[in-house]
Design an enzyme around this catalytic site. Structure first.
Site, mmCIF file in Angstrom:
data_model
loop_
_atom_site.group_PDB
_atom_site.id
_atom_site.type_symbol
_atom_site.label_atom_id
_atom_site.label_comp_id
_atom_site.label_asym_id
_atom_site.label_seq_id
_atom_site.Cartn_x
_atom_site.Cartn_y
_atom_site.Cartn_z
ATOM 1 N N ASP A 1 0.940 -0.784 0.369
ATOM 2 C CA ASP A 1 -0.231 -0.113 -0.415
ATOM 3 C C ASP A 1 0.970 0.832 -0.093
ATOM 4 O OD1 ASP A 1 -3.023 1.000 0.899
ATOM 5 O OD2 ASP A 1 -1.898 2.157 1.744
ATOM 6 N N ILE A 2 0.432 2.316 -0.783
ATOM 7 C CA ILE A 2 1.413 3.585 -0.876
ATOM 8 C C ILE A 2 0.860 3.920 0.377
ATOM 9 C CG2 ILE A 2 2.039 5.495 -2.517
ATOM 10 C CD1 ILE A 2 1.434 4.116 -4.809
ATOM 11 N N GLU B 1 -4.379 2.169 -4.767
ATOM 12 C CA GLU B 1 -3.211 2.410 -4.499
ATOM 13 C C GLU B 1 -2.865 0.895 -4.006
ATOM 14 O OE1 GLU B 1 -4.994 4.687 -0.784
ATOM 15 O OE2 GLU B 1 -5.665 4.037 -2.593
#
Length: 326
Positions: free
Chosen positions: A203-204, A246
């Site tokens: 996950d960003i 994302e």
């Protein structure tokens, strides 16, 4: 709802921001065997199976919230009898008189799928015909003509539908649908040959801030660059995919706990050290899990997700294996 939309040749449902159904047209009701009172006020997820709810949470909601629309989502909805009916779904967030809603259009996929299955069956018959020495050439010719006819019919059906792809349009890497297929294959291989494998969920960090600060175009460029980094760092047998929004996943065949930890830590460092000219810097958080005989498709995803949550909770820009949570 006007009369033309009520009787339109496609299904229509409008839901509020919390997912509750506010409008539904007669076409959808007729296809699914419901009445207005069966659906109005009900949550849309009441139509979904457990597997489709997972897709909805990981793909539909992130895209609606991030981009305001969802295109070409292949999904199964349960009808009045509990049967799974395949649809191609498009949705868009709209605002009217200060009221926010999500309008959804549904196109039936059953006819297309039936044609594909019939085509496969006919091709198999032709292959068997070649093996059988005593089969007449006339029958082969007839089967071939039937295949040609069905291929033409299938192309005509496809002209009204967008072909479902296994590739994420934005990043160019495999999408959630492809990931699920490969995860099932890995689990099957584990049970047959005891070949261990691991799963990463990525996950960003603070991606919403990237979109809010630099705009969605720059946010999309960041997603594309991250996908390219993941592709360049994985091994030939690894399977990276866009999980939704994302979030990304990587299936790591023949990878035990220690190897998964090393790979995830290296991935974390490579992303942090990359040049992010448009936004200055970007980091990711990772969660890793290694499949065991007690696991299922749902549990390994949940385990990796819990490890990801721990990485986020511990300050982000780090990798955590599910083993270290106990």
């Amino acid at each position: 709802m006007n009369e033309r939309l009520r009787e339109a040749p496609c299904g229509f449902i409008s839901i509020d921001r919390n997912g509750y159904i506010t409008e539904v047209n007669n076409t959808f009701l007729e296809w699914m065997g419901f009445k207005q009172e069966n659906l109005i006020g009900k949550h849309f997820e009441s139509l979904l199976s457990t597997g489709n709810k997972l897709i909805f949470h990981s793909y539909f909601y992130p895209n609606i919230n991030l981009h305001g629309y969802v295109e070409e989502l292949f999904i199964n909805l349960r009808n009045q009898n509990g049967e799974a009916i395949p649809y191609l779904m498009n949705a868009r967030h709209v605002k009217q008189d200060s009221i926010e809603m999500i309008d959804c259009i549904f196109v039936q996929m059953k006819k297309r799928i039936d044609y594909e299955l019939e085509l496969r069956k006919t091709k198999k018959q032709m292959e068997e015909a070649y093996i059988e020495k005593n089969i007449a050439f006339a029958k082969l010719e007839q089967i071939y003509l039937e295949i040609e006819k069905k291929q033409i019919e299938l192309m005509e059906i496809n002209s009204g539908l967008v072909e479902i792809s296994n590739t994420d349009k934005l990043t160019g890497i495999p999408n959630r649908r492809f990931f699920q297929q490969k995860l099932e294959e890995q689990i099957g291989c584990y049970h047959k040959e005891q070949k261990v494998f691991s799963l990463l969920i990525i996950d960003i960090d603070h991606f919403k801030k990237v979109n809010d600060t630099y705009g969605h175009h720059i946010g999309d460029m960041a997603l594309i660059k991250l996908a390219n980094i993941l592709k360049s760092q994985v091994r030939p047998t690894d399977i990276p995919a866009r999980f939704g929004g994302e979030e990304f996943t990587i299936i790591l065949p023949n990878t035990d706990v220690e190897e998964a930890i090393t790979i995830s830590q290296n991935m974390n460092q490579k992303v942090a050290q990359a040049e992010w000219n448009e936004i200055g810097s970007l980091t990711i958080s990772l969660g890793a899990a290694t499949f065991t005989k007690k696991d299922t498709e749902e549990s390994i995803i949940e385990n990796a997700d819990q490890a990801l949550y721990s990485s986020k909770k511990m300050g982000r820009n780090r990798a955590t294996h599910y083993r270290d949570l106990s």
